[in-house]
Motif scaffolding. Structure first.
Motif, PDB file in Angstrom:
ATOM      1  N   ASP A  94       0.834  -1.200   0.000  1.00  0.00           N
ATOM      2  CA  ASP A  94       0.000   0.000   0.000  1.00  0.00           C
ATOM      3  C   ASP A  94       0.864   1.242   0.000  1.00  0.00           C
ATOM      4  O   ASP A  94       2.051   1.207   0.327  1.00  0.00           O
ATOM      5  CB  ASP A  94      -1.057  -0.037   1.117  1.00  0.00           C
ATOM      6  N   GLY A 115      -6.210  -5.358   5.410  1.00  0.00           N
ATOM      7  CA  GLY A 115      -5.843  -3.959   5.220  1.00  0.00           C
ATOM      8  C   GLY A 115      -6.813  -3.239   4.304  1.00  0.00           C
ATOM      9  O   GLY A 115      -7.531  -3.864   3.512  1.00  0.00           O
ATOM     10  N   ASP A 116      -6.814  -1.945   4.415  1.00  0.00           N
ATOM     11  CA  ASP A 116      -7.596  -1.099   3.528  1.00  0.00           C
ATOM     12  C   ASP A 116      -6.655   0.014   3.072  1.00  0.00           C
ATOM     13  O   ASP A 116      -6.163   0.745   3.931  1.00  0.00           O
ATOM     14  CB  ASP A 116      -8.797  -0.532   4.312  1.00  0.00           C
ATOM     15  N   PRO A 117      -6.290   0.118   1.837  1.00  0.00           N
ATOM     16  CA  PRO A 117      -6.923  -0.400   0.623  1.00  0.00           C
ATOM     17  C   PRO A 117      -6.407  -1.741   0.087  1.00  0.00           C
ATOM     18  O   PRO A 117      -6.788  -2.131  -1.016  1.00  0.00           O
ATOM     19  CB  PRO A 117      -6.615   0.697  -0.392  1.00  0.00           C
ATOM     20  N   GLU A 118      -5.592  -2.488   0.841  1.00  0.00           N
ATOM     21  CA  GLU A 118      -5.076  -3.742   0.287  1.00  0.00           C
ATOM     22  C   GLU A 118      -6.198  -4.717  -0.109  1.00  0.00           C
ATOM     23  O   GLU A 118      -6.095  -5.420  -1.125  1.00  0.00           O
ATOM     24  CB  GLU A 118      -4.144  -4.446   1.286  1.00  0.00           C
ATOM     25  N   LYS A 138       1.087   4.709   1.571  1.00  0.00           N
ATOM     26  CA  LYS A 138       0.502   5.398   2.724  1.00  0.00           C
ATOM     27  C   LYS A 138       0.605   6.914   2.663  1.00  0.00           C
ATOM     28  O   LYS A 138      -0.211   7.608   3.236  1.00  0.00           O
ATOM     29  CB  LYS A 138       1.208   4.937   4.007  1.00  0.00           C
ATOM     30  N   ARG A 174      -6.761  -7.949  11.156  1.00  0.00           N
ATOM     31  CA  ARG A 174      -7.826  -7.800  10.153  1.00  0.00           C
ATOM     32  C   ARG A 174      -7.158  -7.602   8.815  1.00  0.00           C
ATOM     33  O   ARG A 174      -5.937  -7.493   8.738  1.00  0.00           O
ATOM     34  CB  ARG A 174      -8.624  -6.547  10.514  1.00  0.00           C
ATOM     35  N   ASN A 191      -1.577  -6.520  12.246  1.00  0.00           N
ATOM     36  CA  ASN A 191      -2.969  -6.098  12.387  1.00  0.00           C
ATOM     37  C   ASN A 191      -3.813  -7.361  12.453  1.00  0.00           C
ATOM     38  O   ASN A 191      -3.418  -8.415  11.931  1.00  0.00           O
ATOM     39  CB  ASN A 191      -3.407  -5.229  11.209  1.00  0.00           C
ATOM     40  N   PHE A 212      -2.540  -9.790   9.550  1.00  0.00           N
ATOM     41  CA  PHE A 212      -1.962  -8.879   8.563  1.00  0.00           C
ATOM     42  C   PHE A 212      -0.552  -8.586   9.058  1.00  0.00           C
ATOM     43  O   PHE A 212      -0.368  -8.052  10.142  1.00  0.00           O
ATOM     44  CB  PHE A 212      -2.858  -7.652   8.534  1.00  0.00           C
ATOM     45  N   GLY A 258      -4.533   6.870   5.575  1.00  0.00           N
ATOM     46  CA  GLY A 258      -5.009   5.487   5.731  1.00  0.00           C
ATOM     47  C   GLY A 258      -4.547   4.613   4.580  1.00  0.00           C
ATOM     48  O   GLY A 258      -4.587   3.386   4.669  1.00  0.00           O
TER      49      GLY A 258
END
Ligand code: AMP
Ligand code: GLY
Length: 427
Positions: A218, A295-298, A220, A293, A291, A275, A232
């Protein structure tokens, strides 16, 4: 089966699309969702942290699978809440227990965990009010830059890379003495700065077995060429060219396997995504963060590249049957470009009319909603990150170019985005 997905971002739009395609999905609800998720299921207006309302909804609608998008409810113990209620305890929850979610919820826990299991990470020390002065001396004697991390969840703002001693001391005081980062900053991890290239690796695990999803990278920083403040996430690509077999073998042996083994050894109940935020330093992987959960935007590039049935993977997780053969991926490259409100990650305005967003979707492109809202058939901006435009391509550059071409017909006032996602990988 009936499925409830928690969250409201681009990640959840990508999840909703994928889950809705599953042969196992009868009815998909999303709480609270966004106008994008509403294209694939029914949005319900419940907050991700309102466990009583979520539990009551699951009972009323006979939900069998709960997929938790963001970290907050996990760190707050949604898994444990479900397991402690006899009527909810049979529901498969994708996401770890609160104890497992500490890998993300407490940087100090994560560092201690890595130390206990010999997982490569930057050297560090931990400080609180009680050893504040010791921390000041430590900072004074450490090389620069130096990294300060608020222990708890800080909405992505808890990491400061100090370039000067003055900045380091000021941040340290703000975190511990002045509570500028709230409770999250009462404990601070101070660690060495690592220089290298970053990537995100994702496992789905039942706490013993695991499978790896496609990796991603990503972007960042807000500005061209990875400059300016952290956001984000302004875009992502998958696959990652430098994550070749030799490197990924090291990631598996030195990071993924010891992490999963550590989770089992420490008795952490963990059914969900891990993550791994990694950095490659002179060919070797180091963990920057965990993490609990996706990822966002992954997720907006990983889910499109995953050709396996996602719900089937969740069922395999619940049945202790995770194995690598279950993962099938699209060999094409995927790239996503995030459209943000002008001013983000600083102050920005909301409520701007968006045009052309859904129309951008096509055979090669998916327009994922993030911070949007719908009113009387029109879309309006409702957050810093507004949408993520993902495309496939024969190469990363081709995928990025397709997204950029699609973005030409999307408009909202003060729309901003990075045109150089994937810039390090020309051709
Ligand atoms: P986070 O908010 O935890 O995602 O961290 C933000 C970013 O800070 C990471 O993605 C890295 O780019 C950077 N970072 C964190 N720790 C280190 C470190 N030890 N060395 C270099 N960069 C770091
Ligand atoms: N893209 C980084 C994250 O989701 O934390």
């Amino acid at each position: 089966m009936n499925i409830l997905l928690l969250g409201a971002g681009g990640r959840e739009h990508a999840f909703a699309q994928k889950i809705s395609k599953s042969a196992h999905c009868e009815k998909l609800y999303i709480a609270p969702g966004n106008p994008g998720t509403a294209q694939f299921g029914e949005n319900i207006s419940i907050s991700v942290n309102d466990f009583d309302a979520i539990g009551a909804f699951c009972k009323a609608k006979n939900i069998q699978l709960l997929v938790v998008g963001p970290e907050d409810p996990l760190v707050n113990g949604i898994f444990d809440y479900f397991k402690s209620d006899i009527e909810l305890s049979n529901i498969i929850v994708v996401g770890p227990s609160a104890a497992g979610a500490q890998l993300e919820g407490s940087k100090a826990f994560a560092k201690g965990f890595m130390e206990r299991h010999s997982i490569p990470t930057a050297a560090y020390r931990e400080f609180t009010q009680s050893n504040f002065q010791e921390g000041v001396s430590y900072l004074k004697n450490h090389s620069l830059p130096i990294v300060l991390k608020a222990d708890g969840l800080a909405a992505g703002k808890g990491v400061v890379i100090a370039q000067t001693l003055e900045e380091a001391l000021h941040t340290f005081e703000e975190m511990i003495q002045l509570s500028r980062f709230g409770k999250a900053g009462e404990r601070v991890v101070v660690e060495s700065f690592l220089t290298g290239v970053e990537l995100s690796v994702f496992a789905l695990t039942d706490g013993e077995k695991y499978i790896l999803l496609p990796e991603a990278k990503d972007y960042k920083r807000i500005g061209k060429g990875d400059t300016g403040p952290n956001t984000g996430g302004m875009g992502a690509i998958s696959p990652v060219p430098f994550a070749d077999n030799v490197f990924m073998d090291k990631v598996i042996k030195q990071v993924v396997e010891p992490t999963i083994k550590g989770i089992a050894e420490e008795g952490l109940i963990y059914h969900g995504f891990v993550f791994f935020g990694l950095i490659k330093v002179e060919g070797e992987p180091f963990v920057i963060e965990y993490n609990c959960r996706m990822g966002d935007p992954e997720t907006e590039v990983v889910m499109p590249r995953l050709t396996s049935d996602l719900v089937e993977l969740f069922l395999a997780m619940a049945q202790g049957k995770l194995e690598n053969g279950l993962i099938e991926t699209d060999k094409r490259a995927a790239a996503t470009v995030v459209l943000v409100s002008g001013g983000y990650p600083g102050e920005f305005e909301k409520g701007k009319v968006i045009s052309g967003l859904n129309e951008a979707s096509g055979t090669q492109t998916m327009a994922f909603h993030a911070g949007t809202m719908e009113k009387e058939g029109n879309y309006f901006t409702n957050g810093g990150r507004v949408a993520a435009i993902t495309s496939f391509g024969g190469s990363i550059q081709e995928a990025v170019s397709t997204s950029l071409a699609k973005i030409k017909s999307i408009h909202f006032e003060k729309m901003d985005f990075r045109e150089d996602i994937g810039f390090e990988f020309p051709g």
